[in-house]
Scaffold this active site. Structure first.
Site, PDB file in Angstrom:
ATOM      1  N   GLU A 105     -11.824  14.785 -54.328  1.00  0.00           N
ATOM      2  CA  GLU A 105     -11.104  15.913 -53.712  1.00  0.00           C
ATOM      3  C   GLU A 105     -11.291  17.197 -54.525  1.00  0.00           C
ATOM      4  O   GLU A 105     -11.431  18.281 -53.965  1.00  0.00           O
ATOM      5  CB  GLU A 105      -9.618  15.560 -53.581  1.00  0.00           C
ATOM      6  CG  GLU A 105      -9.401  14.457 -52.554  1.00  0.00           C
ATOM      7  CD  GLU A 105      -7.959  13.990 -52.487  1.00  0.00           C
ATOM      8  OE1 GLU A 105      -7.456  13.512 -53.518  1.00  0.00           O
ATOM      9  OE2 GLU A 105      -7.348  14.094 -51.415  1.00  0.00           O
ATOM     10  N   GLU A 125      -8.378   5.394 -51.887  1.00  0.00           N
ATOM     11  CA  GLU A 125      -6.923   5.417 -51.749  1.00  0.00           C
ATOM     12  C   GLU A 125      -6.401   4.331 -50.819  1.00  0.00           C
ATOM     13  O   GLU A 125      -5.381   3.699 -51.105  1.00  0.00           O
ATOM     14  CB  GLU A 125      -6.454   6.791 -51.238  1.00  0.00           C
ATOM     15  CG  GLU A 125      -6.482   7.887 -52.296  1.00  0.00           C
ATOM     16  CD  GLU A 125      -7.818   8.609 -52.391  1.00  0.00           C
ATOM     17  OE1 GLU A 125      -8.830   8.081 -51.870  1.00  0.00           O
ATOM     18  OE2 GLU A 125      -7.852   9.704 -52.975  1.00  0.00           O
TER      19      GLU A 125
HETATM   20  N1  T1G Z   1      -5.616   5.055 -62.775  1.00  0.00           N
HETATM   21  C1  T1G Z   1      -5.228   4.433 -63.906  1.00  0.00           C
HETATM   22  N2  T1G Z   1      -5.988   3.547 -64.564  1.00  0.00           N
HETATM   23  C2  T1G Z   1      -7.202   3.303 -64.075  1.00  0.00           C
HETATM   24  C3  T1G Z   1      -7.677   3.919 -62.905  1.00  0.00           C
HETATM   25  C4  T1G Z   1      -6.828   4.836 -62.243  1.00  0.00           C
HETATM   26  N3  T1G Z   1      -7.212   5.481 -61.142  1.00  0.00           N
HETATM   27  N4  T1G Z   1      -8.921   3.462 -62.665  1.00  0.00           N
HETATM   28  C5  T1G Z   1      -9.211   2.610 -63.646  1.00  0.00           C
HETATM   29  N5  T1G Z   1      -8.189   2.512 -64.503  1.00  0.00           N
HETATM   30  C6  T1G Z   1      -8.122   1.695 -65.736  1.00  0.00           C
HETATM   31  C7  T1G Z   1      -8.157   0.216 -65.454  1.00  0.00           C
HETATM   32  O1  T1G Z   1      -6.864  -0.281 -65.222  1.00  0.00           O
HETATM   33  C8  T1G Z   1      -8.765  -0.321 -66.732  1.00  0.00           C
HETATM   34  O2  T1G Z   1      -7.748  -0.348 -67.699  1.00  0.00           O
HETATM   35  C9  T1G Z   1      -9.748   0.778 -67.136  1.00  0.00           C
HETATM   36  O3  T1G Z   1      -9.314   1.948 -66.440  1.00  0.00           O
HETATM   37  C10 T1G Z   1     -11.190   0.513 -66.770  1.00  0.00           C
HETATM   38  O4  T1G Z   1     -11.229   0.158 -65.385  1.00  0.00           O
HETATM   39  C11 T1G Z   1      -4.373  12.503 -54.841  1.00  0.00           C
HETATM   40  C12 T1G Z   1      -3.739  10.320 -56.322  1.00  0.00           C
HETATM   41  C13 T1G Z   1     -13.179   3.674 -61.807  1.00  0.00           C
HETATM   42  C14 T1G Z   1     -14.728   2.136 -60.591  1.00  0.00           C
HETATM   43  O5  T1G Z   1      -8.336   3.892 -56.881  1.00  0.00           O
HETATM   44  O6  T1G Z   1     -12.140   1.636 -58.854  1.00  0.00           O
HETATM   45  O7  T1G Z   1      -6.894   9.664 -56.407  1.00  0.00           O
HETATM   46  O8  T1G Z   1      -7.610  -2.767 -67.975  1.00  0.00           O
HETATM   47  O9  T1G Z   1     -11.896  -2.234 -65.721  1.00  0.00           O
HETATM   48  O10 T1G Z   1     -15.179  -1.813 -63.754  1.00  0.00           O
HETATM   49  O11 T1G Z   1      -5.850  11.274 -53.554  1.00  0.00           O
HETATM   50  O12 T1G Z   1     -11.531   1.206 -62.246  1.00  0.00           O
HETATM   51  O13 T1G Z   1      -8.921  -1.371 -69.578  1.00  0.00           O
HETATM   52  O14 T1G Z   1      -6.421  -1.220 -69.532  1.00  0.00           O
HETATM   53  O15 T1G Z   1     -11.859  -1.163 -63.411  1.00  0.00           O
HETATM   54  O16 T1G Z   1     -15.893   0.303 -64.991  1.00  0.00           O
HETATM   55  C15 T1G Z   1      -7.943   6.578 -56.516  1.00  0.00           C
HETATM   56  C16 T1G Z   1      -9.636   2.840 -59.117  1.00  0.00           C
HETATM   57  C17 T1G Z   1      -6.618   6.876 -57.149  1.00  0.00           C
HETATM   58  C18 T1G Z   1      -9.950   4.189 -58.637  1.00  0.00           C
HETATM   59  C19 T1G Z   1     -14.155   1.732 -63.012  1.00  0.00           C
HETATM   60  N6  T1G Z   1      -8.794   5.966 -57.500  1.00  0.00           N
HETATM   61  N7  T1G Z   1     -10.546   2.455 -60.187  1.00  0.00           N
HETATM   62  O17 T1G Z   1     -14.481   0.377 -62.931  1.00  0.00           O
HETATM   63  O18 T1G Z   1     -13.592  -0.470 -65.173  1.00  0.00           O
HETATM   64  S1  T1G Z   1      -5.500   7.593 -56.049  1.00  0.00           S
HETATM   65  C20 T1G Z   1      -8.948   4.644 -57.611  1.00  0.00           C
HETATM   66  C21 T1G Z   1     -11.714   1.827 -59.978  1.00  0.00           C
HETATM   67  C22 T1G Z   1      -5.883   9.227 -55.963  1.00  0.00           C
HETATM   68  C23 T1G Z   1      -5.393  11.405 -54.843  1.00  0.00           C
HETATM   69  C24 T1G Z   1      -4.822  10.083 -55.313  1.00  0.00           C
HETATM   70  C25 T1G Z   1     -12.452   1.347 -61.181  1.00  0.00           C
HETATM   71  C26 T1G Z   1     -13.621   2.237 -61.632  1.00  0.00           C
HETATM   72  P1  T1G Z   1      -7.665  -1.496 -68.779  1.00  0.00           P
HETATM   73  P2  T1G Z   1     -12.128  -1.041 -64.872  1.00  0.00           P
HETATM   74  P3  T1G Z   1     -14.883  -0.447 -64.237  1.00  0.00           P
END
Ligand code: T1G
Length: 677
Positions: A105, A125
């Protein structure tokens, strides 16, 4: 990372705004505050353009999900996006890694979007039960059209940079990003209109209606994909400011919804499951050469998964014929991936080049790990490991794929049992994500760590399990099925049970699933368990009677249902229903009617109770692990978070009352867990 996760550097007439918030540069409150400051700071500078980039392995991967249990705190991302878009100095997003959610975004608000060729994009999301909340549903349709935006937003999938370029979402792909973007910024093309001010072509309300029906069918009760579609529809009908406001309201509503909480629980639970205490500090050994013993359906699936992860695989079979058949099975799996567009022909050929098979155990000599997938029989498995141990080095890892047999018995007498463990794959093993990693008291932390590392190399979801009959998943399945059989005896019919569980969100009910996978394995288990079963426990013999009549499921064209020739559609079978009704009469049971809710409530209560016992006995490290097993191995609806999360969200008091009535229905048949007593 310095104290401030967002830094601004003005150099040679350009502003460099860098986000550095490991691990994934999520837009936490501190990042949002830093960005809001940066917008002001660069606006007051004499920079000609702003380059927005991220430190570490990825661009912004979205909002910080760990903040979602708290109220949304200022500054809010939509305001920052609007300020970036309205900036008199053009912003350029320089992207790498994964550009997700709020990160995408932010990029949509920039004047230009440039990326490394291997960058991936997505709006995930909907996967966590929300919709994009910073203008994504309003800007993306304006930039790429309603159809493309819908495909991206409502699927929650990730898309390669080349597709984004094709769709006009990314302006250019560049190697050597830093240098190339600086060059681009020094000689900017004419500024395009801000995305929010571009028109949207309405594809017609019929298109939206058809899409909605398609999404509803696929979502099986999950609301967010349809909600996202509605927001996209606002983009097609309302001015940007109004659409964005509605999007934000919907986003905030969904953020506190039960479905979003459950989906967030699943997100963190699966990551936690991959890092159990037991392997903390232990170093995984590299695994490159794998031997799979047994090239049947399961062995071929495991071999396919290992090849896909870059390992070389040798399959051991009883004879050359068996070896050839195993190779054919693996090739069929790989061909399937090519046909589905999941694998290029080139990669498929490279995988097949790493595959061999034979019957001589000396071929196992140099392997790092052997996994056994032979017939489910203790002696056959013991013999397999005797031969493997003789052929392999004394520290090569030995894994059994048994579903039910105690690994302690299988590995009894094996030299160096610290290297032995269970790797319980689910069929088809090249598709199903779950692997239960079964540890014996003797298994070393290094061996377990290697199992976990291999699972993640195979892109699977590992969960640690101790030893019990069926480990975590199949033990819970047995409890669920047992309760389903009690319901049949007491008044329900198979199609009613199946419909109730589908309505709950399961992909299939227990009886259609048994017909699909075959009734014989559970039958063999029940026979095996007969000797140790408490004679006071209620035992319903309907399934046994079907098996004795050779009604083993789809493979014999009849099971709990009947099947017309060439069809897999379950049809109610009066013979089976008559048999069930007769059984109840024989037992002196007055059959009663159960509503769909009563059926699903009782089946889930039995499942939750078993899950709680599994945790209380220390078989699973936590209730979260139990949830992950059911989500990935058994199709439990993700939007309910898993059985243990579901029980908690519904209230353990209510679940306890339900379990009590389950136990009353079948006296002496259920041990009630502490959680539900
Ligand atoms: N928030 C907080 N922690 C996150 C995170 C996030 N969005 N994404 C990953 N982590 C942490 C995860 O828990 C882990 O922690 C570490 O990062 C590494 O992740 C307004 C508000 C990015 C493709 O849904 O898909 O945007 O276990 O083991 O395999 O619209 O993480 O090490 O303590 O998964 O390399 C939308 C979700 C949010 C992305 C990386 N975004 N993340 O994969 O590593 S909503 C998501 C992923 C939003 C707006 C709204 C994947 C990754 P720990 P990992 P990876």
């Amino acid at each position: 990372m310095s104290g401030n996760p967002v830094t601004v550097e003005i150099r040679d007439g350009l502003a460099f705004v860098t986000i550095d918030n490991p691990p994934v540069n999520a837009t936490s409150q501190a990042v949002r505050a830093g960005l809001a400051d940066a917008v002001q700071q660069v606006a007051a500078s004499d920079a000609k353009a702003v380059i927005l980039r991220c430190a570490g392995k990825t661009f912004v991967a979205g909002g910080d999900i760990s903040e979602f249990d708290k109220p949304a705190a200022e500054p809010h991302l939509p305001d920052i996006c609007n300020a970036i878009e309205a900036s008199p100095i053009p912003w350029i997003a320089a992207m790498h890694g994964t550009v997700l959610g709020g990160g995408f975004e932010i990029a949509l608000s920039c004047a230009f979007r440039l990326a490394l060729p291997d960058t991936r994009f997505g709006m995930p999301e909907v996967n966590i039960g929300i919709i994009p909340g910073a203008g994504g549903t309003q800007r993306l349709p304006r930039l790429a059209g309603v159809e493309t935006a819908t495909n991206i937003i409502c699927s929650g999938g990730m898309f390669p940079a080349a597709k984004m370029l094709e769709a006009g979402i990314v302006d250019a792909l560049m190697n050597n990003l830093e240098e190339a973007v600086t060059g681009f910024a020094a000689d900017l093309p004419p500024l395009p209109a801000p995305v929010s001010q571009r028109p949207v072509e309405h594809p017609g309300s019929e298109w939206f209606a058809a899409k909605r029906a398609e999404l509803e069918k696929k979502a099986r009760g999950q609301l967010s994909p349809v909600q996202a579609l509605e927001a996209i529809q606002w983009a097609a009908t309302l001015p940007f400011s109004e659409g964005q406001q509605r999007e934000r309201e919907r986003f905030l509503d969904l953020r506190t919804s039960d479905q979003s909480k459950a989906l967030r629980h699943a997100f963190f639970a699966e990551r936690q499951a991959a890092k159990p205490e037991l392997i903390k500090g232990a170093e995984a050994r590299p695994v490159e050469r794998i031997v799979v013993v047994g090239g049947g359906l399961m062995g071929a699936g495991i071999a396919t998964a290992c090849l896909g992860a870059g390992c070389s695989v040798h399959i051991l079979e009883q004879n050359e014929e068996g070896a050839e058949a195993a190779i054919t099975r693996v090739k069929t799996n790989i061909d399937g991936a090519v046909k589905r567009g999941k694998l290029s022909a080139e990669k498929a050929a490279a995988q097949i080049a790493r595959l061999s098979a034979g019957s001589d155990y000396s071929a196992a000599q140099d392997a790092d790990l052997a996994v056994e997938a032979v017939f489910e029989d203790l002696q056959v498995k013991k013999d397999t490991f005797t031969r493997l141990a003789a052929a392999m080095s004394e520290d090569a890892i030995l894994a059994t794929n048994t579903s039910y047999i105690d690994p302690e018995l299988i590995f009894e007498g094996t030299a160096n049992p610290a290297r032995c463990l269970g790797l319980h794959f689910f069929s088809p093993a090249h598709i199903m994500k779950l692997v239960e990693i079964v540890h014996m008291p003797e298994t070393s932390a290094e061996t377990l760590a290697t199992g976990f590392a291999l699972a993640s190399q195979l892109r699977k979801i590992p969960v640690l399990s101790g030893i019990c009959d069926g480990f975590i998943g199949n033990r819970m399945l047995a409890a669920y099925r047992r309760q389903a059989d009690y319901m049949l005896a007491d008044g329900a019919l198979p199609h009613e049970v199946d419909a109730a569980m589908r309505a709950f969100g399961m992909p299939m009910g227990p009886y259609e699933l048994q017909d699909l996978t075959g009734l014989q394995i559970a039958w063999a288990n029940r026979k095996r368990q007969a000797a140790t079963r408490d004679p006071k426990e209620r035992y319903v013999t309907i399934a046994d009677r079907l098996c004795e009549m050779d009604r083993l499921g789809q493979r014999s064209s009849k099971g709990w249902y009947r099947y017309e020739e060439g069809s897999k559609k379950p049809l109610r079978d009066p013979d089976v229903e008559e048999l069930i009704v007769r059984y109840s009469a024989e037992q002196g049971i007055e059959r009663q009617a159960f509503s769909a809710q009563e059926i699903s409530g009782r089946l889930i209560a039995a499942m939750v109770n078993e899950g709680a016992l599994i945790v209380e006995e220390g078989i699973a490290a936590s209730a979260n692990d139990v949830d992950v097993v059911k989500l990935y191995g058994y199709g439990f609806p993700r939007w309910r978070g898993g059985p243990m999360h579901y029980a908690e969200s519904r209230g353990t008091g209510e679940m306890a009352a339900l379990m009590q009535s389950v136990a009353n229905q079948s006296p002496n048949s259920w041990k009630i867990s502490k959680l539900l007593s």
